[in-house]
Scaffold this motif. Structure first.
Motif, PDB file in Angstrom:
ATOM      1  N   VAL A 141      29.749  -0.028  11.064  1.00 47.42           N
ATOM      2  CA  VAL A 141      30.658  -0.396   9.975  1.00 47.42           C
ATOM      3  C   VAL A 141      30.063  -1.576   9.218  1.00 47.42           C
ATOM      4  CG1 VAL A 141      32.762   0.472  11.048  1.00 47.42           C
ATOM      5  CG2 VAL A 141      32.021  -1.855  11.523  1.00 47.42           C
ATOM      6  N   SER A 168      32.223   3.527   8.144  1.00 49.81           N
ATOM      7  CA  SER A 168      33.317   3.026   7.299  1.00 49.81           C
ATOM      8  C   SER A 168      32.885   1.738   6.613  1.00 49.81           C
ATOM      9  CB  SER A 168      34.592   2.779   8.120  1.00 49.81           C
ATOM     10  OG  SER A 168      34.433   1.664   8.982  1.00 49.81           O
ATOM     11  N   GLU A 170      34.619  -1.905   5.128  1.00 47.70           N
ATOM     12  CA  GLU A 170      35.810  -2.720   5.330  1.00 47.70           C
ATOM     13  C   GLU A 170      35.952  -3.793   4.253  1.00 47.70           C
ATOM     14  OE1 GLU A 170      37.913  -1.750   7.570  1.00 47.70           O
ATOM     15  OE2 GLU A 170      36.561  -0.214   8.365  1.00 47.70           O
ATOM     16  N   ARG A 179      36.850  -3.790  13.991  1.00 46.29           N
ATOM     17  CA  ARG A 179      36.447  -2.415  14.320  1.00 46.29           C
ATOM     18  C   ARG A 179      35.566  -2.389  15.561  1.00 46.29           C
ATOM     19  NH1 ARG A 179      38.031   2.525  11.703  1.00 46.29           N
ATOM     20  NH2 ARG A 179      38.777   2.016   9.615  1.00 46.29           N
ATOM     21  N   GLU A 184      36.268   0.959  17.956  1.00 47.02           N
ATOM     22  CA  GLU A 184      36.197   2.002  16.929  1.00 47.02           C
ATOM     23  C   GLU A 184      34.801   2.090  16.313  1.00 47.02           C
ATOM     24  OE1 GLU A 184      39.891   2.241  14.347  1.00 47.02           O
ATOM     25  OE2 GLU A 184      40.076   0.211  15.179  1.00 47.02           O
ATOM     26  N   ALA A 185      33.977   1.079  16.562  1.00 51.16           N
ATOM     27  CA  ALA A 185      32.603   1.081  16.051  1.00 51.16           C
ATOM     28  C   ALA A 185      31.671   0.538  17.117  1.00 51.16           C
ATOM     29  CB  ALA A 185      32.507   0.242  14.786  1.00 51.16           C
TER      30      ALA A 185
END
Length: 259
Positions: A141, A168, A170, A179, A184-185
């Motif tokens: 990210v 993604s 941000e 994240r 999530e990352a």
């Protein structure tokens, strides 16, 4: 009416109130109390400004600081509100330039920072360098291209000659870090000071100095401030040795002294 002792006592009390009450008000910062400054600041300054607020109010008991933290673009957008605030501090000069029409003075760089790769605790994906971020299946990210950390990240990647396919984008460095911390990352590029704020919740993979960039954090008084003198004084204070010591404590790089 006869001038009785009771009437003389009432007149004396009224005179005493007229003499003392204004003095009491002045000692507390005026009839309405201390001045309150609203400081709109990038979220990467959350921890250091928390301590700075206490230090500043100890030195200036007639001033209270109220901080609003968020992404730099969000803070700039707030300047269009009916009551925008008193001081703006962003994470790059480009964001401050977007606010130019709302500022009362020339922005002054109060701190510098650099970037690092944030990874999950213990670095389970064994990321060792920027080039490793290109590995297939790695969830990376970055900041969006319209926010400071995203602009700095793209400059780093350009210097390294790398093209990434991130999972993604941000709105801020703190959002990138969140994240990674949440799992999530696998990795994200953030400011070193943000990484330090995570403690054991994230690990760091350094970016070599020759590929890194210097992030500048400028501050300026807001044009529509209700307390322009106090706002300008706070911005000036951010460059004093006391404030610079606190920036350094939290991992920021002190800017060169003005000549």
């Amino acid at each position: 009416m006869p001038d009785t002792p009771r009437r003389r006592r009432l007149r004396a009390s009224a005179l005493l109130a007229a003499l003392v009450l204004p003095g009491l008000g002045a000692g507390c910062g005026g009839p309405s109390g201390p001045v309150t400054l609203t400081v709109l600041a990038t979220s990467s300054l959350t921890e250091v400004f928390g301590e700075m607020g206490t230090a500043y109010q100890q030195e200036h008991p007639g001033v209270r600081l109220r901080f609003a933290f968020g992404a730099s673009p969000e803070m700039v957008d707030r300047l269009s509100d009916h009551t925008p605030g008193d001081v703006l501090v962003t994470a790059d000069q480009a964001s401050m330039a977007e606010a130019a029409g709302h500022l009362a003075g020339r922005p002054r760089t109060v701190a510098h920072d650099t970037l690092t790769i944030a990874v999950r605790p213990g670095n389970p994906r064994r990321i060792r360098s920027l080039r490793d971020l290109q590995r297939p299946g790695l969830r990376v990210v970055v900041g969006a291209g319209t926010v400071p950390v995203g602009r700095y990240t793209r400059r780093v990647l350009e210097k390294a000659g790398l093209t990434l396919r991130w999972s993604s984008e941000e709105i801020s460095a703190r959002a990138v870090l969140d994240r990674v911390r949440s799992g999530e990352a696998d990795a994200g590029i953030v400011y070193i000071t943000d990484l330090r704020s995570a403690g054991i919740a994230a690990s760091s993979v350094p970016i070599p100095a020759d590929l890194n960039v210097t992030a500048a954090f400028p501050a300026a008084p807001v044009q529509d401030s209700a307390h322009p003198d106090a706002a300008a004084a706070f911005v000036s204070w951010l460059l004093t040795p006391a404030a610079q010591k606190l920036f350094h404590k939290y991992g920021f790089i002190n800017p060169p002294s003005p000549r």
